[in-house]
Design a protein around this motif. Structure first.
Motif, PDB file in Angstrom:
ATOM      1  N   LEU A  52       2.154   6.386   8.482  1.00 25.29           N
ATOM      2  CA  LEU A  52       3.136   6.729   7.453  1.00 25.29           C
ATOM      3  C   LEU A  52       4.141   6.137   7.145  1.00 25.29           C
ATOM      4  CD1 LEU A  52       2.344  10.326   7.160  1.00 25.29           C
ATOM      5  CD2 LEU A  52       1.905   9.038   5.513  1.00 25.29           C
ATOM      6  N   ALA A  53       4.160   4.894   8.237  1.00 27.07           N
ATOM      7  CA  ALA A  53       5.409   4.399   7.810  1.00 27.07           C
ATOM      8  C   ALA A  53       5.068   2.224   9.171  1.00 27.07           C
ATOM      9  CB  ALA A  53       6.234   4.987   9.483  1.00 27.07           C
ATOM     10  N   ARG A  54       5.667   2.001   8.857  1.00 22.79           N
ATOM     11  CA  ARG A  54       6.017   0.013   8.970  1.00 22.79           C
ATOM     12  C   ARG A  54       4.445  -0.240   9.172  1.00 22.79           C
ATOM     13  NH1 ARG A  54       7.226   0.411  15.099  1.00 22.79           N
ATOM     14  NH2 ARG A  54       7.275  -1.456  15.433  1.00 22.79           N
ATOM     15  N   GLN A  55       4.162   0.083   7.761  1.00 21.99           N
ATOM     16  CA  GLN A  55       2.243  -0.739   7.287  1.00 21.99           C
ATOM     17  C   GLN A  55       2.456  -1.819   7.022  1.00 21.99           C
ATOM     18  OE1 GLN A  55       4.248   1.670   4.912  1.00 21.99           O
ATOM     19  NE2 GLN A  55       2.499   3.612   4.979  1.00 21.99           N
ATOM     20  N   GLY A  56       3.697  -2.871   7.134  1.00 21.56           N
ATOM     21  CA  GLY A  56       3.398  -4.135   7.651  1.00 21.56           C
ATOM     22  C   GLY A  56       3.122  -4.378   8.699  1.00 21.56           C
ATOM     23  N   ASP A  57       3.004  -4.039   9.493  1.00 19.57           N
ATOM     24  CA  ASP A  57       2.903  -4.169  10.956  1.00 19.57           C
ATOM     25  C   ASP A  57       1.480  -4.117  10.973  1.00 19.57           C
ATOM     26  OD1 ASP A  57       5.389  -4.067  11.638  1.00 19.57           O
ATOM     27  OD2 ASP A  57       5.850  -2.194  13.183  1.00 19.57           O
ATOM     28  N   PHE A  58       1.115  -3.870  10.318  1.00 17.27           N
ATOM     29  CA  PHE A  58      -0.878  -3.466  10.096  1.00 17.27           C
ATOM     30  C   PHE A  58      -1.888  -4.356   9.720  1.00 17.27           C
ATOM     31  CE2 PHE A  58       0.844   0.398  11.756  1.00 17.27           C
ATOM     32  CZ  PHE A  58      -0.320   1.098  12.817  1.00 17.27           C
ATOM     33  N   TYR A  59      -0.894  -5.566   9.168  1.00 16.99           N
ATOM     34  CA  TYR A  59      -1.747  -6.481   8.213  1.00 16.99           C
ATOM     35  C   TYR A  59      -1.245  -7.878   9.768  1.00 16.99           C
ATOM     36  CZ  TYR A  59      -0.137  -4.425   3.819  1.00 16.99           C
ATOM     37  OH  TYR A  59      -0.039  -3.259   2.546  1.00 16.99           O
ATOM     38  N   VAL A  60      -2.755  -8.229   9.009  1.00 20.31           N
ATOM     39  CA  VAL A  60      -2.949  -9.581   9.510  1.00 20.31           C
ATOM     40  C   VAL A  60      -2.560 -10.810   9.033  1.00 20.31           C
ATOM     41  CG1 VAL A  60      -5.077  -8.355  10.689  1.00 20.31           C
ATOM     42  CG2 VAL A  60      -5.755  -9.333   8.412  1.00 20.31           C
ATOM     43  N   PRO A  61      -2.378 -11.417  10.222  1.00 16.31           N
ATOM     44  CA  PRO A  61      -1.360 -12.979   9.270  1.00 16.31           C
ATOM     45  C   PRO A  61      -2.287 -13.430   8.193  1.00 16.31           C
ATOM     46  CG  PRO A  61      -1.609 -13.151  12.005  1.00 16.31           C
ATOM     47  CD  PRO A  61      -2.715 -11.970  11.216  1.00 16.31           C
ATOM     48  N   GLU A  62      -3.185 -13.403   7.609  1.00 18.52           N
ATOM     49  CA  GLU A  62      -3.559 -13.647   6.125  1.00 18.52           C
ATOM     50  C   GLU A  62      -3.221 -12.465   5.663  1.00 18.52           C
ATOM     51  OE1 GLU A  62      -6.449 -15.082   9.689  1.00 18.52           O
ATOM     52  OE2 GLU A  62      -5.861 -13.566   9.705  1.00 18.52           O
ATOM     53  N   MET A  63      -3.429 -11.511   5.716  1.00 21.68           N
ATOM     54  CA  MET A  63      -3.275 -10.778   4.474  1.00 21.68           C
ATOM     55  C   MET A  63      -1.081 -10.884   4.120  1.00 21.68           C
ATOM     56  SD  MET A  63      -3.644  -8.072   2.407  1.00 21.68           S
ATOM     57  CE  MET A  63      -3.016  -7.039   2.069  1.00 21.68           C
ATOM     58  N   LYS A  64      -0.883 -10.863   4.940  1.00 18.69           N
ATOM     59  CA  LYS A  64       0.729 -11.454   4.869  1.00 18.69           C
ATOM     60  C   LYS A  64       0.837 -12.867   3.844  1.00 18.69           C
ATOM     61  CE  LYS A  64       2.542  -9.028   8.995  1.00 18.69           C
ATOM     62  NZ  LYS A  64       2.592  -9.216  10.454  1.00 18.69           N
ATOM     63  N   GLU A  65      -0.057 -13.317   4.320  1.00 20.41           N
ATOM     64  CA  GLU A  65       0.216 -14.795   3.620  1.00 20.41           C
ATOM     65  C   GLU A  65      -0.453 -14.810   2.448  1.00 20.41           C
ATOM     66  OE1 GLU A  65       1.061 -18.207   2.382  1.00 20.41           O
ATOM     67  OE2 GLU A  65       1.305 -17.309   4.196  1.00 20.41           O
ATOM     68  N   LEU A  66      -1.565 -13.720   1.623  1.00 24.38           N
ATOM     69  CA  LEU A  66      -1.912 -13.101   0.674  1.00 24.38           C
ATOM     70  C   LEU A  66      -0.714 -12.460  -0.256  1.00 24.38           C
ATOM     71  CD1 LEU A  66      -5.274 -12.774   1.226  1.00 24.38           C
ATOM     72  CD2 LEU A  66      -4.230 -14.787   0.169  1.00 24.38           C
ATOM     73  N   GLU A  67      -0.120 -11.270   1.037  1.00 26.11           N
ATOM     74  CA  GLU A  67       1.461 -10.660  -0.023  1.00 26.11           C
ATOM     75  C   GLU A  67       2.206 -11.640  -0.406  1.00 26.11           C
ATOM     76  OE1 GLU A  67       1.150  -7.008  -0.417  1.00 26.11           O
ATOM     77  OE2 GLU A  67      -0.315  -7.703  -1.011  1.00 26.11           O
ATOM     78  N   ARG A  68       2.440 -12.475   0.774  1.00 27.43           N
ATOM     79  CA  ARG A  68       3.658 -13.462   0.094  1.00 27.43           C
ATOM     80  C   ARG A  68       3.306 -14.327  -0.806  1.00 27.43           C
ATOM     81  NH1 ARG A  68       5.482 -18.102   1.190  1.00 27.43           N
ATOM     82  NH2 ARG A  68       3.532 -19.207   1.243  1.00 27.43           N
ATOM     83  N   LYS A  69       2.260 -14.701  -0.965  1.00 31.36           N
ATOM     84  CA  LYS A  69       2.064 -15.847  -2.337  1.00 31.36           C
ATOM     85  C   LYS A  69       2.298 -14.789  -3.592  1.00 31.36           C
ATOM     86  CE  LYS A  69      -0.651 -19.359   0.371  1.00 31.36           C
ATOM     87  NZ  LYS A  69      -1.757 -19.796   0.163  1.00 31.36           N
ATOM     88  N   SER A  70       1.730 -13.687  -3.472  1.00 32.26           N
ATOM     89  CA  SER A  70       1.862 -12.720  -4.441  1.00 32.26           C
ATOM     90  C   SER A  70       2.590 -13.206  -5.094  1.00 32.26           C
ATOM     91  CB  SER A  70       0.758 -11.385  -4.260  1.00 32.26           C
ATOM     92  OG  SER A  70       0.318 -10.462  -5.268  1.00 32.26           O
ATOM     93  N   ARG A  71       3.790 -11.983  -4.250  1.00 29.96           N
ATOM     94  CA  ARG A  71       5.040 -11.906  -4.781  1.00 29.96           C
ATOM     95  C   ARG A  71       5.621 -13.573  -5.012  1.00 29.96           C
ATOM     96  NH1 ARG A  71       4.836  -8.386   0.697  1.00 29.96           N
ATOM     97  NH2 ARG A  71       5.574 -10.167   1.495  1.00 29.96           N
ATOM     98  N   ALA A  72       5.724 -13.740  -4.561  1.00 36.52           N
ATOM     99  CA  ALA A  72       5.942 -15.081  -5.323  1.00 36.52           C
ATOM    100  C   ALA A  72       5.936 -16.222  -6.561  1.00 36.52           C
ATOM    101  CB  ALA A  72       6.209 -17.269  -4.195  1.00 36.52           C
ATOM    102  N   ALA A  73       4.746 -15.875  -7.081  1.00 32.71           N
ATOM    103  CA  ALA A  73       4.268 -15.760  -7.734  1.00 32.71           C
ATOM    104  C   ALA A  73       4.924 -14.644  -8.801  1.00 32.71           C
ATOM    105  CB  ALA A  73       2.301 -15.771  -8.327  1.00 32.71           C
ATOM    106  N   ALA A  74       4.640 -13.738  -8.924  1.00 32.77           N
ATOM    107  CA  ALA A  74       5.181 -12.312  -9.796  1.00 32.77           C
ATOM    108  C   ALA A  74       6.486 -12.550 -10.162  1.00 32.77           C
ATOM    109  CB  ALA A  74       5.774 -10.917  -9.112  1.00 32.77           C
ATOM    110  N   ALA A  75       7.413 -13.258  -8.746  1.00 32.72           N
ATOM    111  CA  ALA A  75       8.731 -13.741  -9.341  1.00 32.72           C
ATOM    112  C   ALA A  75       9.102 -14.947 -10.177  1.00 32.72           C
ATOM    113  CB  ALA A  75       9.593 -13.890  -7.939  1.00 32.72           C
ATOM    114  N   VAL A  76       8.187 -15.993 -10.227  1.00 39.20           N
ATOM    115  CA  VAL A  76       8.442 -17.076 -10.467  1.00 39.20           C
ATOM    116  C   VAL A  76       7.825 -16.778 -12.565  1.00 39.20           C
ATOM    117  CG1 VAL A  76       7.079 -19.571 -11.562  1.00 39.20           C
ATOM    118  CG2 VAL A  76       7.501 -18.562  -9.135  1.00 39.20           C
ATOM    119  N   ALA A  77       6.888 -15.605 -12.527  1.00 39.36           N
ATOM    120  CA  ALA A  77       6.290 -15.055 -13.639  1.00 39.36           C
ATOM    121  C   ALA A  77       7.744 -14.444 -14.306  1.00 39.36           C
ATOM    122  CB  ALA A  77       4.935 -14.442 -13.494  1.00 39.36           C
TER     123      ALA A  77
END
Length: 321
Positions: free
Chosen positions: A184-209
């Motif tokens: 219920l809290a600090r969900q990002g702590d349970f994201y493995v590095p590969e998942m964090k990288e995919l989320e970062r790329k997704s946010r960057a693409a959304a920001a560009v759009a």
């Protein structure tokens, strides 16, 4: 007479077989009550060896087998980041592996090297503070299928009714129990590095759009404003000419004031005293009504993670979802 005896034996064998199958299904957890609750987690911080995949959750079985073939004594763990009802199977993201150590215990270097040799990566999860959780008996391989079909819908209902933000879904196979845990809290702590990288790329693409859309909207708005300003300037000049003809010469000062006001009318209309007073009243009105909007605001917040196991079947959410 012999035929009747043979038929009776066959019928008895069929009945016994059906009873055996029924007993096996019951023993696997068919009638086990699924109880979902929120509170302290059943596990602490842990270090795991995992493999990350993007694809249908059905492919996780092979990853579980890979981990068990390396060490059969360790507990299995699965982390599912997307709601398969809201995200297409090809885009679901998950990590499967084995728990190397829990709490203050440190994993042995031998274990780490053994898993790394077969393509596993090492990562640590902190102890979650508060979670939504449920358990299910793990007595036979059939228990896994029963748990997936019974526990996840119960978790979905519990989370939706209380408008919680609980993700990702973590499954821990420990001895004779399957633990379903949703932080219920600090969900990002349970994201493995590969998942964090995919989320970062997704946010960057959304920001560009979003920036591109803003630029296009801004150009359209500027062009519309320019055309309106040109029309307004033309009208004001026509009005000024008409005023200079109708009014006597001493009123020329009033004509100049009319010209000045007309040239800045659109840009200054929002800066008048009356406009600020109206704005203050609107803000005050919104402030008085704000408490009534909090539940809806919380619901919207929880909907942001629909692809991550917080929404009814769609396509989560991801997951969603």
């Amino acid at each position: 007479m012999t035929d009747w005896v043979l038929l009776g034996l066959i019928a008895a064998l069929v009945v016994l077989l059906l009873l055996t199958v029924f007993g096996f299904v019951v023993y696997s957890g068919l009638f086990t009550e699924v109880v979902v609750s929120a509170g302290s987690p059943p596990v602490g911080n842990m270090t795991l060896a995992y493999k990350f995949r993007v694809g249908p959750y059905g492919e996780s079985g092979q990853l579980f087998t890979d981990g068990c073939s390396i060490s059969s004594k360790l507990c299995s763990i699965g982390v599912y980041y997307d709601n398969p009802h809201t995200v297409s199977p090809e885009k679901c993201r998950f990590a499967i592996g084995r728990i190397l150590s829990e709490g203050d215990e440190k994993p042995s270097e031998e274990q780490i090297k053994r898993f790394q040799k077969y393509g596993f990566k090492i990562f640590s999860f902190p102890a979650p503070s508060h979670v939504v959780m449920a358990t299910f008996p793990f007595t036979t391989p059939l228990s896994i299928h029963l748990a997936v079909n019974r526990v996840h819908p119960a978790l979905d209902t519990y989370i939706k009714e209380r408008k919680l933000c609980a993700h990702p879904r973590i499954e821990i196979y420990k001895q004779d129990r399957i633990y379903f845990v949703c932080p219920l809290a600090r969900q990002g702590d349970f994201y493995v590095p590969e998942m964090k990288e995919l989320e970062r790329k997704s946010r960057a693409a959304a920001a560009v759009a979003e920036d591109a859309q803003t630029d296009i909207t801004g150009v359209d708005t500027m062009s519309e404003t320019s055309s309106i300003s040109m029309e307004a300037t033309t009208d004001s000049r026509d009005t000024s000419v008409a005023t200079s003809i109708l009014l006597p010469f001493p009123a020329s000062r009033g004509r100049e004031e009319v010209d000045n006001r007309s040239e800045h009318s659109y840009s200054e209309s929002g800066a008048s005293g009356s406009s600020f007073e109206e704005l203050d009243l609107e803000v005050a009105g919104d402030g008085e009504g704000a408490p009534g909007l909090l539940p809806d605001a919380g619901y919207v917040g929880s909907q942001e993670v629909t692809d991550k196991w917080t929404k009814e079947p769609i396509a989560a959410e991801r997951g969603e979802e």
